[in-house]
Design a protein around this motif. Structure first.
Motif, PDB file in Angstrom:
ATOM      1  N   ARG A   1       1.132  -1.430   0.214  1.00 26.94           N
ATOM      2  CA  ARG A   1       0.336  -0.015  -0.273  1.00 26.94           C
ATOM      3  C   ARG A   1       1.195   1.467  -0.283  1.00 26.94           C
ATOM      4  O   ARG A   1       1.551   1.464   1.057  1.00 26.94           O
ATOM      5  CB  ARG A   1      -0.665  -0.230   1.453  1.00 26.94           C
ATOM      6  N   ARG A   2       1.548   2.052  -1.181  1.00 27.14           N
ATOM      7  CA  ARG A   2       2.198   2.634  -1.472  1.00 27.14           C
ATOM      8  C   ARG A   2       1.679   4.145  -0.395  1.00 27.14           C
ATOM      9  O   ARG A   2       2.715   4.820   0.037  1.00 27.14           O
ATOM     10  CB  ARG A   2       2.567   3.337  -2.928  1.00 27.14           C
ATOM     11  N   TYR A   3       0.457   4.631  -0.419  1.00 26.68           N
ATOM     12  CA  TYR A   3       0.751   5.415   0.422  1.00 26.68           C
ATOM     13  C   TYR A   3       0.488   5.759   1.908  1.00 26.68           C
ATOM     14  O   TYR A   3       0.453   6.055   2.775  1.00 26.68           O
ATOM     15  CB  TYR A   3      -1.264   6.064   0.118  1.00 26.68           C
ATOM     16  N   ARG A   4       0.536   4.552   2.036  1.00 25.27           N
ATOM     17  CA  ARG A   4       0.875   3.897   3.798  1.00 25.27           C
ATOM     18  C   ARG A   4       1.569   4.266   4.505  1.00 25.27           C
ATOM     19  O   ARG A   4       2.537   4.451   5.723  1.00 25.27           O
ATOM     20  CB  ARG A   4       0.007   2.600   4.048  1.00 25.27           C
ATOM     21  N   LEU A   5       2.933   3.716   3.417  1.00 28.87           N
ATOM     22  CA  LEU A   5       4.632   3.572   3.497  1.00 28.87           C
ATOM     23  C   LEU A   5       5.560   5.160   3.041  1.00 28.87           C
ATOM     24  O   LEU A   5       5.268   6.106   1.814  1.00 28.87           O
ATOM     25  CB  LEU A   5       4.766   2.779   2.447  1.00 28.87           C
ATOM     26  N   SER A   6       6.430   5.566   3.467  1.00 26.40           N
ATOM     27  CA  SER A   6       7.194   6.490   3.258  1.00 26.40           C
ATOM     28  C   SER A   6       7.674   5.781   1.928  1.00 26.40           C
ATOM     29  O   SER A   6       7.813   4.899   1.336  1.00 26.40           O
ATOM     30  CB  SER A   6       7.961   6.693   4.089  1.00 26.40           C
ATOM     31  N   THR A   7       8.725   6.940   1.013  1.00 30.17           N
ATOM     32  CA  THR A   7       9.536   6.359  -0.170  1.00 30.17           C
ATOM     33  C   THR A   7      10.467   4.764   0.422  1.00 30.17           C
ATOM     34  O   THR A   7      10.194   3.808  -0.281  1.00 30.17           O
ATOM     35  CB  THR A   7      10.377   6.958  -0.637  1.00 30.17           C
TER      36      THR A   7
ATOM     37  N   SER B   1      10.006   3.121   3.151  1.00 31.13           N
ATOM     38  CA  SER B   1       9.571   1.921   3.095  1.00 31.13           C
ATOM     39  C   SER B   1       9.234   1.245   2.296  1.00 31.13           C
ATOM     40  O   SER B   1       9.403  -0.164   1.959  1.00 31.13           O
ATOM     41  CB  SER B   1       8.183   2.068   4.334  1.00 31.13           C
ATOM     42  N   TYR B   2       9.137   2.358   1.456  1.00 22.13           N
ATOM     43  CA  TYR B   2       8.055   1.210   0.422  1.00 22.13           C
ATOM     44  C   TYR B   2       9.714   0.284  -0.537  1.00 22.13           C
ATOM     45  O   TYR B   2       9.220  -0.686  -0.951  1.00 22.13           O
ATOM     46  CB  TYR B   2       7.970   2.479  -0.521  1.00 22.13           C
ATOM     47  N   ARG B   3      10.673   0.990  -0.954  1.00 25.06           N
ATOM     48  CA  ARG B   3      11.474   0.542  -1.316  1.00 25.06           C
ATOM     49  C   ARG B   3      12.039  -1.202  -0.482  1.00 25.06           C
ATOM     50  O   ARG B   3      12.053  -1.557  -1.186  1.00 25.06           O
ATOM     51  CB  ARG B   3      12.528   1.283  -1.391  1.00 25.06           C
ATOM     52  N   HIS B   4      11.993  -0.730   0.948  1.00 20.45           N
ATOM     53  CA  HIS B   4      11.818  -1.951   1.611  1.00 20.45           C
ATOM     54  C   HIS B   4      11.682  -2.846   1.077  1.00 20.45           C
ATOM     55  O   HIS B   4      11.185  -3.913   0.831  1.00 20.45           O
ATOM     56  CB  HIS B   4      12.800  -1.948   2.774  1.00 20.45           C
ATOM     57  N   ALA B   5       9.966  -2.511   1.105  1.00 17.02           N
ATOM     58  CA  ALA B   5       8.915  -3.504   0.949  1.00 17.02           C
ATOM     59  C   ALA B   5       9.275  -4.462  -0.239  1.00 17.02           C
ATOM     60  O   ALA B   5       8.836  -5.694  -0.303  1.00 17.02           O
ATOM     61  CB  ALA B   5       7.699  -3.068   1.366  1.00 17.02           C
ATOM     62  N   ARG B   6       9.410  -3.652  -1.499  1.00 15.49           N
ATOM     63  CA  ARG B   6       9.671  -4.381  -2.747  1.00 15.49           C
ATOM     64  C   ARG B   6      10.849  -4.850  -2.929  1.00 15.49           C
ATOM     65  O   ARG B   6      10.942  -6.173  -3.814  1.00 15.49           O
ATOM     66  CB  ARG B   6       9.730  -2.723  -3.927  1.00 15.49           C
ATOM     67  N   ASN B   7      12.030  -4.949  -2.227  1.00 16.20           N
ATOM     68  CA  ASN B   7      13.399  -5.534  -2.231  1.00 16.20           C
ATOM     69  C   ASN B   7      12.175  -6.962  -1.323  1.00 16.20           C
ATOM     70  O   ASN B   7      12.520  -7.716  -2.301  1.00 16.20           O
ATOM     71  CB  ASN B   7      14.453  -5.053  -1.705  1.00 16.20           C
ATOM     72  N   ASP B   8      12.381  -6.900  -0.493  1.00 17.01           N
ATOM     73  CA  ASP B   8      11.492  -8.074   0.664  1.00 17.01           C
ATOM     74  C   ASP B   8      10.769  -8.224  -0.741  1.00 17.01           C
ATOM     75  O   ASP B   8      10.829  -9.996  -0.154  1.00 17.01           O
ATOM     76  CB  ASP B   8      11.496  -7.929   1.585  1.00 17.01           C
TER      77      ASP B   8
END
Length: 158
Positions: A129-135, A137-144
């Motif tokens: 959920r992009r709108y819930r994450l900072s940039t 955090s979003y990159r970390h989530a995608r890498n994970d």
């Protein structure tokens, strides 16, 4: 839980895609059926109650077919039937419609069921959920997500 159904045309016939999501917007289950009645609603509710247990709150649209199955299968659940409360699941249908259009429609109910069940689970992993994450955090989530996917791919090939 949010429960909803949407029509999907397959070979000129109407089929119904029943979908359940949780409070976070993650897909719990989907089921493709030819009917949109109390029997179909019962089959779907039974399936998700067996898999996830009793819900605390169930939000549906105003389809009367949900009333008896929810009362009998999840008696302690607070059932709220209101169109405005069900916006979360209405938005959940959008990725399915987009994918359906790119694929050139579904060929059979079985193919739709198999594809959408897998697609929704993979979509949860790869689209945080992009709108819930900072940039960051979003990159970390995608890498994970990509590391997790690589692990799954290695397991399947080994």
């Amino acid at each position: 839980w949010h429960l909803d159904e949407v029509v999907i045309p397959i070979n000129g016939r109407k089929f119904w895609l029943w979908r359940a999501i949780d409070a976070n917007g993650d897909v719990l289950d989907i089921l493709v059926q030819s009917q949109r009645n109390a029997k179909a609603a019962r089959r779907f509710v039974q399936r998700i109650v067996d898999r996830f247990g009793d819900p605390r709150v169930v939000i549906t649209d105003k389809l009367h077919s949900y009333i008896k199955p929810i009362k009998s299968l999840a008696p302690r659940a607070d059932h709220r039937a209101h169109e405005g409360l069900n916006n979360r699941i209405e938005g959940s249908h959008r990725p399915t419609r987009k994918r359906e259009k790119l694929m050139g429609r579904f060929k059979s109910p079985r193919q739709a069921q198999r594809f959408l069940a897998d697609h929704d689970q993979i979509n949860v992993i790869f689209r945080p959920r992009r709108y819930r994450l900072s940039t960051k955090s979003y990159r970390h989530a995608r890498n994970d997500a990509f590391h997790l996917w690589k692990g799954y791919a290695l397991e399947m090939t080994a």
